[in-house]
Design an enzyme around this catalytic site. Sequence first.
Site, mmCIF file in Angstrom:
data_model
loop_
_atom_site.group_PDB
_atom_site.id
_atom_site.type_symbol
_atom_site.label_atom_id
_atom_site.label_comp_id
_atom_site.label_asym_id
_atom_site.label_seq_id
_atom_site.Cartn_x
_atom_site.Cartn_y
_atom_site.Cartn_z
ATOM 1 N N HIS A 161 -2.449 6.253 3.980
ATOM 2 C CA HIS A 161 -3.698 6.239 4.741
ATOM 3 C C HIS A 161 -4.030 4.784 5.057
ATOM 4 C CE1 HIS A 161 -5.580 5.257 0.858
ATOM 5 N NE2 HIS A 161 -6.595 4.783 1.573
ATOM 6 N N ASP B 74 -4.625 9.227 -6.625
ATOM 7 C CA ASP B 74 -5.617 9.732 -5.676
ATOM 8 C C ASP B 74 -6.716 8.681 -5.537
ATOM 9 O OD1 ASP B 74 -4.169 12.062 -5.614
ATOM 10 O OD2 ASP B 74 -5.864 13.382 -6.066
ATOM 11 N N HIS C 50 -1.567 1.847 3.686
ATOM 12 C CA HIS C 50 -0.870 1.842 2.398
ATOM 13 C C HIS C 50 -0.659 3.275 1.920
ATOM 14 C CE1 HIS C 50 -5.216 1.414 1.703
ATOM 15 N NE2 HIS C 50 -5.058 2.048 0.559
ATOM 16 N N HIS D 27 -6.171 -10.564 3.697
ATOM 17 C CA HIS D 27 -6.803 -9.405 3.066
ATOM 18 C C HIS D 27 -6.359 -9.237 1.609
ATOM 19 C CE1 HIS D 27 -8.954 -5.566 3.241
ATOM 20 N NE2 HIS D 27 -8.001 -5.118 2.441
#
Length: 388
Positions: A336, A306, A300, A263
């Site tokens: 998240h 943000d 992560h 990934h």
Amino acid sequence: MPFYHKLGKIPPKRHTQFRKEDGSLYSEQLFGTIGFDGMSTNSYHEQRPTQVKAIRKQYSVAPKIAKANHIQSYRLRGFQVKPEADYLQSRKTILTNSDCSIILAAPQQSTKDYFYKNSDADELLFIHKGTGKLRTHLGNLDFKYGDYLVIPRGVIYKIDFDTEDNRLFIVESRRPIYTPKRYRNWFGQLLEHSPYCERDLRRPYELETNNESGDFLMKVKKQGDIFEMIYASHPFDVVGYDGYNYPYAFSIHDFEPITGRIHQPPPVHQTFETDAFVVCSFVPRLYDYHPDSIPAPYNHSNIDSDEVLYYVDGDFMSRNDIEVGHISLHPAGIPHGPHPGAAERSIGKTKTEELAVMVDTFKPLQLTEEAMKIADEDYFKSWLPHEA
């Protein structure tokens, strides 16, 4: 960062006499940013671009903040923003900080009765739904679904839509918007490993040159206010220009994804940058090809930025219950990652058809009253096991 562009008639050397057929001078204007150090364009006008007859109105369009400080993840249902006839009135700021604002708009009509200029911010318009033409004092650009329109601050423009069904995702940037510096050499040319090149950038292709005197309404945005000014000459009166500072278009469909055996991190999707935030494009691509790869992103922590993700089309493999037009906000300070079951579902898949735009800001974003109208305030619980 676009590259050198020339359109229309210009003299052989800057700041020299350039005369019309009747012997009078065209009016030259240096159009640039960052003092005299940033990108600039020299334009030549039928009349002086400085003729203001009146300032009729001043009114605030500053967003009203609902949550100035928070650490909650949100889902916003973007298509719940209701269509409005007027282009400027349709623009609803949902997230903002001192560097940028994120805006949703569903305008139904073209701008007919006025010209618009944002004097504070570069504007990045992403066309989610609709086709038409961006008309500017530096030339015109056709647009369609999937196009980014980069409009530098100070560009005077109108926008024509072909139908009433239009959806825009807009980023206002108080910093200049550039192509990512790691994809450029020290001359500014996009390098071989860049996910797009100069051929993919569409430059203005036609000038609307008017030589009219009269009353022309210009709406200028400055420090959160709109000023309604009456110009004595038609704002689209440029006969030619050259330089580096002009609007341009780039289609998300021309972004060539970078993939690997495992990934890849979000920076491989980077499309534009400022010194305060980045914009990334997630496009259809082959998945990772290591035999034990997990295509879904790993968890992560957003420690210092943000993350805003605008879902455009396709199947969003890392999320449950996400639809076209939804926006996720994952604030700095908490981790998240993929929703429960997403990592397992991704194993063995060979490709994704997702299409999304991401904005990562280095300062926290405030939620506005317009955001709270379309907010899912339980979204932050969506990582809990189903039995919780």
